[in-house]
Write a protein that holds these residues in place. Structure first.
Motif, PDB file in Angstrom:
ATOM      1  N   TYR A   9      -2.917  -2.768  -2.809  1.00 27.61           N
ATOM      2  CA  TYR A   9      -2.813  -3.776  -3.868  1.00 27.61           C
ATOM      3  C   TYR A   9      -2.493  -5.129  -3.250  1.00 27.61           C
ATOM      4  O   TYR A   9      -1.510  -5.269  -2.522  1.00 27.61           O
ATOM      5  N   CYS A  10      -3.344  -6.118  -3.550  1.00 23.44           N
ATOM      6  CA  CYS A  10      -3.108  -7.493  -3.113  1.00 23.44           C
ATOM      7  C   CYS A  10      -3.140  -8.390  -4.348  1.00 23.44           C
ATOM      8  O   CYS A  10      -4.218  -8.690  -4.880  1.00 23.44           O
ATOM      9  N   ARG A  11      -1.956  -8.767  -4.818  1.00 27.00           N
ATOM     10  CA  ARG A  11      -1.859  -9.580  -6.034  1.00 27.00           C
ATOM     11  C   ARG A  11      -2.580 -10.913  -5.871  1.00 27.00           C
ATOM     12  O   ARG A  11      -3.312 -11.341  -6.746  1.00 27.00           O
ATOM     13  N   CYS A  57      -7.653   2.622 -10.302  1.00 32.38           N
ATOM     14  CA  CYS A  57      -7.729   1.369  -9.544  1.00 32.38           C
ATOM     15  C   CYS A  57      -8.860   0.479 -10.035  1.00 32.38           C
ATOM     16  O   CYS A  57      -8.714  -0.731 -10.155  1.00 32.38           O
ATOM     17  N   ASP A  77      -6.153 -10.495  -6.281  1.00 37.98           N
ATOM     18  CA  ASP A  77      -6.497  -9.701  -7.465  1.00 37.98           C
ATOM     19  C   ASP A  77      -7.291  -8.447  -7.072  1.00 37.98           C
ATOM     20  O   ASP A  77      -8.350  -8.165  -7.632  1.00 37.98           O
ATOM     21  N   TYR A  78      -6.752  -7.712  -6.097  1.00 38.96           N
ATOM     22  CA  TYR A  78      -7.447  -6.543  -5.561  1.00 38.96           C
ATOM     23  C   TYR A  78      -6.578  -5.305  -5.694  1.00 38.96           C
ATOM     24  O   TYR A  78      -5.393  -5.308  -5.363  1.00 38.96           O
ATOM     25  N   LEU A  79      -7.176  -4.239  -6.188  1.00 44.31           N
ATOM     26  CA  LEU A  79      -6.554  -2.921  -6.206  1.00 44.31           C
ATOM     27  C   LEU A  79      -7.649  -1.924  -5.871  1.00 44.31           C
ATOM     28  O   LEU A  79      -8.657  -1.825  -6.581  1.00 44.31           O
ATOM     29  N   TYR A  97       0.825  -1.201   0.000  1.00 48.85           N
ATOM     30  CA  TYR A  97       0.000   0.000   0.000  1.00 48.85           C
ATOM     31  C   TYR A  97       0.858   1.249   0.000  1.00 48.85           C
ATOM     32  O   TYR A  97       2.036   1.201   0.382  1.00 48.85           O
ATOM     33  N   ARG A 156      -0.986  -0.993 -12.828  1.00 51.38           N
ATOM     34  CA  ARG A 156      -1.705   0.178 -12.312  1.00 51.38           C
ATOM     35  C   ARG A 156      -1.168   0.574 -10.943  1.00 51.38           C
ATOM     36  O   ARG A 156      -0.943   1.754 -10.682  1.00 51.38           O
ATOM     37  N   PHE A 157      -0.958  -0.409 -10.062  1.00 49.40           N
ATOM     38  CA  PHE A 157      -0.436  -0.079  -8.735  1.00 49.40           C
ATOM     39  C   PHE A 157       0.948   0.545  -8.841  1.00 49.40           C
ATOM     40  O   PHE A 157       1.234   1.564  -8.206  1.00 49.40           O
ATOM     41  N   ILE A 172      -3.565  -4.970 -13.483  1.00 50.01           N
ATOM     42  CA  ILE A 172      -3.738  -4.486 -12.114  1.00 50.01           C
ATOM     43  C   ILE A 172      -2.403  -4.157 -11.431  1.00 50.01           C
ATOM     44  O   ILE A 172      -2.268  -3.123 -10.778  1.00 50.01           O
ATOM     45  N   GLY A 173      -1.409  -5.013 -11.566  1.00 47.01           N
ATOM     46  CA  GLY A 173      -0.109  -4.756 -10.951  1.00 47.01           C
ATOM     47  C   GLY A 173       0.578  -3.537 -11.550  1.00 47.01           C
ATOM     48  O   GLY A 173       1.236  -2.767 -10.846  1.00 47.01           O
TER      49      GLY A 173
END
Length: 124
Positions: free
Chosen positions: A28-30, A69, A33-35, A6, A86-87, A83-84
């Motif tokens: 971000y939690c790879r 996000c 799959d969360y951003l 984070y 983007r973070f 997603i990764g």
């Protein structure tokens, strides 16, 4: 428990002075799959740093982060990346009114709840 990274988002209305207040967070939690991003701007605190700050511009910048996000096209080209990516784009250092702090890590089973916890701990 799954690892997450984070950043705390900071508003620095006069970037050259090096003064800022925390206004949001990106988590971000790879593995899950969360951003996600959240923000909370206190206009009075922001104006204490710069009475002429445009609070609406700061809030619009934070909404842009949330759109990126979410993968929302309103977030521009960055929202269309993985997603990764983007973070990493959001966490990259920059000299703008809203910019990220250093990347930190933690463990979670519920990234949305941990995002709220971060906002409560560091922003609100």
């Amino acid at each position: 428990m799954k690892p997450f990274d984070y950043v705390i988002l900071r508003a620095a209305p006069r970037i050259q002075r090096g003064e800022f207040i925390n206004v949001g967070a990106v988590l971000y939690c790879r593995a899950l799959d969360y951003l996600g991003a959240g923000w909370d701007v206190d206009p009075d605190r922001l104006r204490a740093l710069d009475p002429a700050v445009d609070v609406d511009v700061v809030c619009a910048s934070l909404e842009q982060v949330r759109a990126i996000c979410a993968g929302d096209p309103a977030g521009g080209p960055a929202a269309a990346t993985k997603i990764g990516e983007r973070f990493r784009w959001l966490a990259a250092p920059r000299s703008t009114v809203v910019h990220p702090g250093p990347i930190h890590s933690g463990l979670t089973d519920d990234p949305a709840a941990d995002l709220e916890r971060l906002l409560d701990s560091f922003v609100r």
